[in-house]
Design a protein around this motif. Structure first.
Motif, PDB file in Angstrom:
ATOM      1  N   ALA A   1       0.856  -1.188   0.000  1.00  0.00           N
ATOM      2  CA  ALA A   1       0.000   0.000   0.000  1.00  0.00           C
ATOM      3  C   ALA A   1       0.893   1.240   0.000  1.00  0.00           C
ATOM      4  O   ALA A   1       1.818   1.336   0.816  1.00  0.00           O
ATOM      5  CB  ALA A   1      -0.913  -0.004   1.216  1.00  0.00           C
ATOM      6  N   ILE A   2       0.606   2.155  -0.883  1.00  0.00           N
ATOM      7  CA  ILE A   2       1.361   3.401  -0.958  1.00  0.00           C
ATOM      8  C   ILE A   2       0.799   4.409   0.045  1.00  0.00           C
ATOM      9  O   ILE A   2       1.530   5.064   0.773  1.00  0.00           O
ATOM     10  CB  ILE A   2       1.300   4.006  -2.379  1.00  0.00           C
ATOM     11  CG1 ILE A   2       1.786   2.996  -3.421  1.00  0.00           C
ATOM     12  CG2 ILE A   2       2.066   5.316  -2.454  1.00  0.00           C
ATOM     13  CD1 ILE A   2       3.202   2.502  -3.220  1.00  0.00           C
ATOM     14  N   ARG A   3      -0.539   4.505   0.073  1.00  0.00           N
ATOM     15  CA  ARG A   3      -1.206   5.455   0.954  1.00  0.00           C
ATOM     16  C   ARG A   3      -2.623   4.962   1.190  1.00  0.00           C
ATOM     17  O   ARG A   3      -3.276   4.476   0.274  1.00  0.00           O
ATOM     18  CB  ARG A   3      -1.231   6.833   0.285  1.00  0.00           C
ATOM     19  CG  ARG A   3      -1.969   7.901   1.027  1.00  0.00           C
ATOM     20  CD  ARG A   3      -1.814   9.271   0.368  1.00  0.00           C
ATOM     21  NE  ARG A   3      -2.140   9.315  -1.048  1.00  0.00           N
ATOM     22  CZ  ARG A   3      -3.349   9.635  -1.519  1.00  0.00           C
ATOM     23  NH1 ARG A   3      -4.333   9.940  -0.708  1.00  0.00           N
ATOM     24  NH2 ARG A   3      -3.564   9.670  -2.817  1.00  0.00           N
TER      25      ARG A   3
ATOM     26  N   LYS B   1      -9.022   5.181   2.540  1.00  0.00           N
ATOM     27  CA  LYS B   1     -10.177   4.940   3.399  1.00  0.00           C
ATOM     28  C   LYS B   1      -9.957   3.623   4.138  1.00  0.00           C
ATOM     29  O   LYS B   1      -9.719   2.594   3.513  1.00  0.00           O
ATOM     30  CB  LYS B   1     -11.448   4.867   2.549  1.00  0.00           C
ATOM     31  CG  LYS B   1     -12.714   4.654   3.340  1.00  0.00           C
ATOM     32  CD  LYS B   1     -13.930   4.638   2.413  1.00  0.00           C
ATOM     33  CE  LYS B   1     -15.213   4.483   3.186  1.00  0.00           C
ATOM     34  NZ  LYS B   1     -16.388   4.493   2.305  1.00  0.00           N
ATOM     35  N   THR B   2     -10.021   3.688   5.446  1.00  0.00           N
ATOM     36  CA  THR B   2      -9.907   2.482   6.262  1.00  0.00           C
ATOM     37  C   THR B   2     -10.879   2.583   7.432  1.00  0.00           C
ATOM     38  O   THR B   2     -11.288   3.674   7.820  1.00  0.00           O
ATOM     39  CB  THR B   2      -8.482   2.287   6.827  1.00  0.00           C
ATOM     40  OG1 THR B   2      -8.165   3.400   7.652  1.00  0.00           O
ATOM     41  CG2 THR B   2      -7.445   2.137   5.732  1.00  0.00           C
ATOM     42  N   ASP B   3     -11.209   1.457   7.997  1.00  0.00           N
ATOM     43  CA  ASP B   3     -12.021   1.394   9.219  1.00  0.00           C
ATOM     44  C   ASP B   3     -13.348   2.131   9.112  1.00  0.00           C
ATOM     45  O   ASP B   3     -13.839   2.710  10.081  1.00  0.00           O
ATOM     46  CB  ASP B   3     -11.236   1.917  10.427  1.00  0.00           C
ATOM     47  CG  ASP B   3      -9.992   1.101  10.694  1.00  0.00           C
ATOM     48  OD1 ASP B   3     -10.077  -0.129  10.560  1.00  0.00           O
ATOM     49  OD2 ASP B   3      -8.955   1.686  11.030  1.00  0.00           O
ATOM     50  N   ALA B   4     -13.946   2.130   7.943  1.00  0.00           N
ATOM     51  CA  ALA B   4     -15.247   2.782   7.785  1.00  0.00           C
ATOM     52  C   ALA B   4     -16.329   1.955   8.467  1.00  0.00           C
ATOM     53  O   ALA B   4     -16.244   0.731   8.506  1.00  0.00           O
ATOM     54  CB  ALA B   4     -15.571   2.926   6.287  1.00  0.00           C
ATOM     55  N   PRO B   5     -17.355   2.606   8.992  1.00  0.00           N
ATOM     56  CA  PRO B   5     -18.464   1.845   9.571  1.00  0.00           C
ATOM     57  C   PRO B   5     -19.236   1.113   8.459  1.00  0.00           C
ATOM     58  O   PRO B   5     -19.231   1.544   7.314  1.00  0.00           O
ATOM     59  CB  PRO B   5     -19.332   2.919  10.233  1.00  0.00           C
ATOM     60  CG  PRO B   5     -18.974   4.185   9.543  1.00  0.00           C
ATOM     61  CD  PRO B   5     -17.550   4.048   9.095  1.00  0.00           C
ATOM     62  N   LEU B   6     -19.880   0.032   8.820  1.00  0.00           N
ATOM     63  CA  LEU B   6     -20.703  -0.690   7.841  1.00  0.00           C
ATOM     64  C   LEU B   6     -21.889   0.181   7.446  1.00  0.00           C
ATOM     65  O   LEU B   6     -22.490   0.839   8.300  1.00  0.00           O
ATOM     66  CB  LEU B   6     -21.205  -2.004   8.441  1.00  0.00           C
ATOM     67  CG  LEU B   6     -20.130  -3.044   8.748  1.00  0.00           C
ATOM     68  CD1 LEU B   6     -20.762  -4.261   9.419  1.00  0.00           C
ATOM     69  CD2 LEU B   6     -19.390  -3.462   7.488  1.00  0.00           C
TER      70      LEU B   6
END
Length: 155
Positions: free
Chosen positions: A138-140, A143-148
């Motif tokens: 992964a470079i950058r 979006k991570t850990d978004a809610p469902l």
């Protein structure tokens, strides 16, 4: 069967898992006792599977994320089971998915640096029945850990 109140509880708790029952009940416009009963029911039914803090990977020194595609030699149940048990035991593997396409599994691995990833890669290579491994760094993170994106089913 969940209703709109259950979904409201879930949305609020995804946003802030540290809400007190009183604060939660105020936000969803329900008195505290029924609110707590609903939360306990959602926990008992394992709709809510736990509570945890979300950490900044960079700030805790795990700034390198690698997506690893793994192919196995065969697809027998015992082969997959042995591989999956080994992967589950690896703390640097955050997620593991059975996928379609060229690979059998996609892993999300976090490490401090390339040297640490090399050690994990060697471990994966020595697992029984591993045929092929491809790594994507992964470079950058965008979006991570978004809610469902939960919502009540439309009737």
């Amino acid at each position: 069967m969940m209703d709109k109140v259950d979904f409201a509880i879930l949305r609020q708790l995804q946003d802030d898992g540290r809400l007190t029952n009183v604060d939660l009940s105020e936000r969803i416009h329900l008195s505290p006792s029924p609110c707590l009963r609903r939360v306990k029911k959602l926990e008992a039914e394992t709709v809510i599977t736990g509570y945890r803090a979300t950490l900044d990977r960079e700030k805790v020194g795990l700034g390198m994320t690698v997506f690893v595609d793994v192919s196995l030699e065969n697809h027998k149940d015992q082969t997959s089971l042995q591989f999956e048990e080994s992967i589950i035991a690896m703390p640097n593997v955050l997620s593991c998915f059975v996928v379609s396409g060229q690979s059998d599994y996609r892993l999300e691995v976090v490490v401090h640096n390339l040297k640490e990833y090399e050690a994990i890669l060697r471990t994966i290579q020595t697992l029984p029945f591993v045929k092929d491994i491809h790594s994507n760094f992964a470079i950058r993170a965008v979006k991570t850990d978004a809610p469902l994106p939960i919502q009540e089913a439309q009737s």
